[in-house]
Motif scaffolding. Structure first.
Motif, PDB file in Angstrom:
ATOM      1  N   ARG A 293       5.788   7.945 -19.882  1.00  0.00           N
ATOM      2  CA  ARG A 293       5.959   9.301 -19.400  1.00  0.00           C
ATOM      3  C   ARG A 293       7.190  10.254 -19.697  1.00  0.00           C
ATOM      4  NH1 ARG A 293       2.643   8.357 -13.561  1.00  0.00           N
ATOM      5  NH2 ARG A 293       1.378   6.987 -14.846  1.00  0.00           N
TER       6      ARG A 293
ATOM      7  N   VAL B  41      -4.125  15.066 -15.548  1.00  0.00           N
ATOM      8  CA  VAL B  41      -3.395  14.859 -15.244  1.00  0.00           C
ATOM      9  C   VAL B  41      -2.315  16.321 -14.685  1.00  0.00           C
ATOM     10  CG1 VAL B  41      -0.853  15.178 -16.556  1.00  0.00           C
ATOM     11  CG2 VAL B  41      -2.768  14.119 -17.938  1.00  0.00           C
TER      12      VAL B  41
ATOM     13  N   ILE C  19       1.234   7.493 -23.634  1.00  0.00           N
ATOM     14  CA  ILE C  19       0.984   8.313 -22.017  1.00  0.00           C
ATOM     15  C   ILE C  19       1.698   7.936 -20.996  1.00  0.00           C
ATOM     16  CG2 ILE C  19      -0.048   9.838 -20.644  1.00  0.00           C
ATOM     17  CD1 ILE C  19      -1.833  10.615 -23.312  1.00  0.00           C
TER      18      ILE C  19
ATOM     19  N   ILE D  17       5.654  14.136 -14.386  1.00  0.00           N
ATOM     20  CA  ILE D  17       4.439  13.435 -14.468  1.00  0.00           C
ATOM     21  C   ILE D  17       3.816  13.010 -13.639  1.00  0.00           C
ATOM     22  CG2 ILE D  17       2.805  12.448 -15.441  1.00  0.00           C
ATOM     23  CD1 ILE D  17       3.976  15.255 -17.203  1.00  0.00           C
TER      24      ILE D  17
END
Length: 385
Positions: free
Chosen positions: A126, A69, A122, A153
């Motif tokens: 986000r 990530v 995920i 993100i």
């Protein structure tokens, strides 16, 4: 001015060596200047500007799938005195440590939160992930006097496993299917619109051709009519001339016929009637002579002749009774005709007397020709019934 210091707008001025606050070993000055006694006071500046910290951390999801990530954190020192004091106590000697330490703190919280989520969560949530990371690191960041303005993100990578791609495949397929359906619908609509346009164009062309043909036919008819107008007018004029000539010829023929009747037929009929009357008178004379000779009576003969004279005239009149008499000069013509009849009767009477007075009967001289038995100014016509 000597000893007067002013911090910049994104700085906090820290005055050391004097009497500080209740919780800080230095005095914090922001937004204005202050006198600093040389030798006895020392001044340092703490930046309040925004800094950026990038995080690229390998994490494991709730499903046990390894993900990398990437995130970006925008943070700064808080504007309040407490935050400035906390940050100065930790980073005043080395302010470059603030982005590094912030990135490490967020990396730890990022691993912790991703471990409690699935890959689908995920990817699809986000914003929720970012909010949970911020909430988890808020207390630690406050202790360091730092506040986070934003957390983004940037990317999630499964390291070539293809899980994310496979997860997106149904959606991609559905999107592609919808795109194909939309494209097909668009193509169909375009084809229908094109066909309708072609039909309308063909219809307009047909209507235009029909209208033009109608105009052409009307023009040709008008031209033909105009072309025929001259010959038709000439033919009509000629026909009128022929009709007038025919009528004139008929009138001339009728007039000629009337002239022929008046000049030839009527006189011939009158002559024939005259001869017939004369023949009858001759026969009557012969009969009277015979009777007179038989009786040798002159007086009786004269009386007989006188007595027969009205009959002779009557016979002559009867001979004219069947004839058509045309008076040319009115009452004068009628008087002349009557006088003619009387004269002929007297002439016949004189002739009979002369013939009776001879010694023997013989063919006597021709009786004088009556002077126009029909009289002056008249024409006799006889119709044998």
């Amino acid at each position: 001015m000597f000893g007067y210091r002013v911090p910049q707008g994104d700085q906090a001025m820290l005055i050391l060596g004097g009497r500080g606050g209740a919780t800080a070993p230095f005095k914090v000055v922001t937004g204005h200047g202050a006198f600093v006694v040389p030798v006895f006071r020392k001044v340092q500046f703490l930046t309040l500007s925004l800094f950026e910290s990038e995080v690229e951390e390998p994490c494991v999801t709730k499903q046990g799938i390894a993900l990398t990530v990437k995130a970006v954190i925008a943070a700064k020192v808080g504007n309040d005195t407490e935050s400035i004091v906390n940050a100065a106590q930790r980073f005043l000697s080395d302010q470059r440590q603030m982005p590094t330490l912030t990135g490490r703190i967020f990396a730890g919280h990022l691993r912790s939160i991703i471990g409690s989520m699935t890959v689908e969560e995920i990817i699809t949530e986000r914003q929720k992930l970012a909010m949970e990371v911020l909430d988890g690191s808020k207390e630690e960041m406050a202790k360091m006097g730092l506040i986070v303005d934003a957390l983004q993100i940037q990317g999630i990578d499964d390291g070539g496993l293809g899980y994310v791609k496979a997860m997106a495949a149904p959606h991609n397929a559905r999107i592609q299917q919808q795109a194909q359906i939309a494209q097909a619908s668009a193509d169909q609509a375009a084809a229908e619109a094109q066909q309708e346009s072609l039909r309308q164009q063909a219809k307009y062309e047909r209507d235009t051709a029909i209208t033009q043909a109608g105009y052409a036919a009307e023009t040709q008819a008008a031209q033909a009519k105009a072309a025929q107008a001259g010959p038709l007018s000439q033919a009509q004029s000629q026909q009128e001339v022929i009709n007038a000539q025919t009528e004139l010829a008929q009138r001339q023929a009728s007039l000629r016929e009337e002239q022929l009747v008046a000049e030839v037929i009527k006189p011939a009929q009158a002559d024939a009637e005259r001869l017939r009357i004369m023949a009858k008178a001759e026969a009557e004379r012969t009969r009277i002579q015979a009777e007179a000779a038989a009786s040798s009576n002159r007086v009786a003969l004269d009386q007989a002749l006188i007595a027969q004279l009205p009959q002779i005239v009557e016979k002559a009149a009867m001979g004219l009774s069947g004839a058509k008499v045309t008076m040319l000069n009115g009452s004068d013509g009628l008087s002349d005709m009557i006088s003619g009849l009387a004269s002929q009767g007297v002439a016949i009477f004189d002739a009979l007397r002369g013939e009776v007075g001879s010694e023997k009967p013989q063919d006597g001289p021709a009786m004088p020709e009556p002077k126009g038995i029909a009289g002056k100014g008249c024409v006799n016509e006889r119709t044998n019934g």
